[in-house]
Structures are given as structure tokens and as C-alpha cells.
Design an enzyme around this catalytic site. Structure first.
Site, short mmCIF file in Angstrom:
data_model
loop_
_atom_site.label_atom_id
_atom_site.label_comp_id
_atom_site.label_asym_id
_atom_site.label_seq_id
_atom_site.Cartn_x
_atom_site.Cartn_y
_atom_site.Cartn_z
N GLY A 178 44.74 40.43 40.17
CA GLY A 178 43.95 39.89 41.28
C GLY A 178 42.46 40.00 40.98
O GLY A 178 41.70 39.04 41.14
N HIS A 179 42.04 41.18 40.52
CA HIS A 179 40.63 41.35 40.16
C HIS A 179 40.23 40.39 39.03
O HIS A 179 39.14 39.81 39.05
CB HIS A 179 40.38 42.78 39.66
CG HIS A 179 40.62 43.86 40.69
ND1 HIS A 179 41.65 44.77 40.56
CD2 HIS A 179 39.96 44.19 41.82
CE1 HIS A 179 41.61 45.62 41.58
NE2 HIS A 179 40.60 45.29 42.37
P1 AMP Z 1 39.32 46.46 45.55
O1 AMP Z 1 39.15 46.96 44.14
O2 AMP Z 1 40.67 46.67 46.10
O3 AMP Z 1 38.20 46.91 46.46
O4 AMP Z 1 39.17 44.89 45.45
C1 AMP Z 1 38.05 44.29 44.85
C2 AMP Z 1 38.09 42.80 45.10
O5 AMP Z 1 39.29 42.26 44.57
C3 AMP Z 1 38.08 42.46 46.60
O6 AMP Z 1 37.26 41.30 46.79
C4 AMP Z 1 39.52 42.16 46.89
O7 AMP Z 1 39.72 41.25 47.96
C5 AMP Z 1 39.95 41.52 45.58
N1 AMP Z 1 41.39 41.60 45.42
C6 AMP Z 1 42.16 42.74 45.45
N2 AMP Z 1 43.46 42.42 45.32
C7 AMP Z 1 43.52 41.07 45.23
C8 AMP Z 1 44.60 40.13 45.10
N3 AMP Z 1 45.87 40.51 45.04
N4 AMP Z 1 44.29 38.83 45.05
C9 AMP Z 1 43.00 38.41 45.11
N5 AMP Z 1 41.95 39.25 45.23
C10 AMP Z 1 42.20 40.55 45.29
#
Ligand code: AMP
Length: 280
Positions: free
Chosen positions: A36-37
Site C-alpha cells: 500500500g505504501h
Molecule cells: P501509515 O504508515 O499506516 O501511517 O500509512 C501511511 C500512508 O499509507 C497513509 O496515507 C495511508 O493511508 C497509506 N496506506 C496505508 N495502508 C494503505 C493501503 N492498504 N492502501 C493504500 N494506502 C495505504
């Protein structure tokens, strides 16, 4: 790929890149990176000359009983993935550098921080808005890329950027999922094998609600009960919320509209709080 820890050095580097005519994209993360990232990074690379990824587990967005201290970390693995993905610069500050003694400023984006995760996690979106504003000031991006997985977060940031005239374009990227539908999340690593199977219920529930809406279900209560019916009835499952809101204002809907409806869910699977959503 440069790895920078000091906010002052990062800001200087960003300004120097910009003065040489480069456009910059920022991808804020808390690390423990997954596909996702990396989808966010790919989008950033398409939209700007240089990509900066921040890795910072931001203490101000965690509640006192949340998982800040046990949040998963893998700096080595993250840096290898980002290098492979063609990232130009990784900003990895310490909490002390971001929040020195006597730090006092709070950023509140009022309405859209309420409801959904804002109710269950008081102060969470103040923490998010504050750190994202700091990261933007430090990295000076033309574009910042976020995932739609955290839909309310994306809305809070878009609102802050508009309200404060920040010169940054906010880009939202669709949710990246595992083969069985589970939205990718760094927190999925917490799930036991049984919990991992049960976690499928979130995306299944959203799909069932979407199918019902497409088949003409016009009652919010109907959509919510379709969604809830897909969540396993097990002691490990505790629903935080299943909600239908206006996708622009995040206000509760009394009935699905022809405008966009956001269906959002937050469910504890064991000790792990998972979120997911769909817009239809
Ligand atoms: P985090 O590391 O969880 O704070 O996420 C960092 C960024 O990655 C944020 O903008 C999240 O929305 C995005 N993100 C996390 N998981 C996903 C996913 N499965 N699909 C798309 N974006 C994601």
C-alpha cells in the site's frame, strides 16, 4: 537515496532541490512498509521530479492506551524497499527532534475530525494534522500523497490544506488489498492466524453493502446490517463502528444519496483495531 534525520537539514535539502527547479512529492508514513505504501510512492514518482518519504511513528496521534510503544518497526527493510522503489530521500526524524521541550502548538481541523475514528480516538486527528503540517513545512512538497484507506485522515488533511492556503496538492490513492480482500496495514502483523481469517469480514461486509446498494437497497440501516452480517460472531470481534456518511462532509446520512456515500468500518479483531471503507 539520501537518509536524513535532522529537520533543519531536511528543510535545507528540500529548499535547495526546489531552487534547482525540481518539483517535490512527499509520502508520509509510519514505516513497516507494505505494498500500500509503495503504491503511494509509485504515484508520487509519476507526479514529481523528486520523492521524499517520511518514516515517523508520531507519538501525538496515539492515545494513552494505544499501540505506540509496540507499533511494528523495520527500518532496514523499509530503506531497502524505498531504494528499490526509486525514492530520492527518506526523512526519519526522532520524536525529540520533532517535539523538543516546550512544544506547544496544536492543529485542530474541527468538523471533519469528529465522528468515525475521531470519536473512538480523541485527539488523534489533531496529532495527524499537526505532524503533517510540520512534515510539509520541513519537506516543502508540491504534492503530498495519502491512501484512501485512512479516508477521514485524507479529508482532515485536504481541509487543513484548503483552510490554511498551503501550497501543496493533496493526492489520494485507492486502497491496496491482500488477495482475500483485507486492506493492507502495518497492523495486520499483530493478527494471529485465526484473527487473520476473521479479518476478512471487514472487506466482505463492505462488498455486501455495495452489492445491496447496487441492487436498490435505499436504507442506511439496511446497508449497515448487510455489512455487519459479514463480521464473524466471535468473542474476538468487537465492532467499533459501521457507518454511512456523506463522503465530502463525513456527516451521517439518513439515506444513501445519489451523491457519494462513504461506508466506513472500524473493528477490533482481538486486540487489533482494523479500519476499512468503500465509497459508492
Ligand atoms: P501509515 O504508515 O499506516 O501511517 O500509512 C501511511 C500512508 O499509507 C497513509 O496515507 C495511508 O493511508 C497509506 N496506506 C496505508 N495502508 C494503505 C493501503 N492498504 N492502501 C493504500 N494506502 C495505504
Amino acid at each position: 537515496m539520501r537518509v536524513i534525520r535532522s529537520p533543519a537539514k531536511m528543510q535545507k535539502t528540500a529548499r535547495s532541490l526546489k531552487s534547482r527547479g525540481h518539483t517535490l512529492a512527499l509520502v508520509p508514513t509510519m514505516g513497516f512498509l507494505h505494498a500500500g505504501h509503495l503504491a503511494l510512492v509509485r504515484r508520487a514518482r509519476l507526479m514529481a521530479d523528486k520523492v521524499i518519504v517520511s518514516i515517523f511513528v508520531n507519538p501525538t496521534q496515539f492515545g494513552p492506551s494505544e499501540d505506540f510503544s509496540r507499533y511494528p518497526r523495520d527500518t532496514r527493510g523499509d530503506l531497502a524497499k524505498l531504494k528499490m522503489a526509486g525514492v530520492d530521500c527518506v526523512f526519519m526524524p526522532t520524536a525529540r527532534a520533532m517535539y523538543p521541550d516546550y512544544f506547544q502548538t496544536q492543529v485542530t481541523v474541527r468538523e471533519v475530525s469528529r465522528g468515525l475514528c475521531g470519536d473512538a480516538r480523541p485527539g488523534h486527528f489533531d496529532g495527524v494534522a499537526g505532524v503533517v503540517l510540520k512534515l510539509m513545512n520541513i519537506t516543502q512538497p508540491d504534492i503530498a500523497v495519502f491512501g484512501k484507506k485512512d479516508f477521514q485522515q485524507l479529508t482532515v488533511i485536504k481541509t487543513m490544506v484548503r483552510d490554511l492556503n498551503l501550497p501543496v496538492r493533496i493526492v489520494g490513492v485507492p486502497i491496496v488489498r491482500e488477495k482475500d480482500g483485507l486492506a493492507m496495514s502495518s497492523r495486520n502483523v499483530y493478527l494471529s492466524a485465526d484473527e487473520r481469517v476473521m479479518a476478512r469480514g471487514l472487506s466482505r461486509g463492505l462488498k455486501a453493502a455495495r452489492d445491496a446498494a447496487n441492487a436498490g437497497e435505499a436504507r442506511v440501516a439496511g446497508l449497515i446490517s448487510r455489512c455487519r452480517a459479514e463480521l464473524p460472531r466471535a468473542p474476538q470481534i468487537r465492532v467499533d463502528y459501521v457507518a454511512c456518511v456523506n463522503a465530502l462532509t463525513l456527516k451521517p446520512l439518513s439515506r444513501p444519496t445519489r451523491k457519494k456515500t462513504l461506508m466506513a468500518v472500524a473493528v477490533f479483531v482481538g486486540r487489533t483495531r482494523l479500519i476499512d471503507n468503500a465509497v459508492f
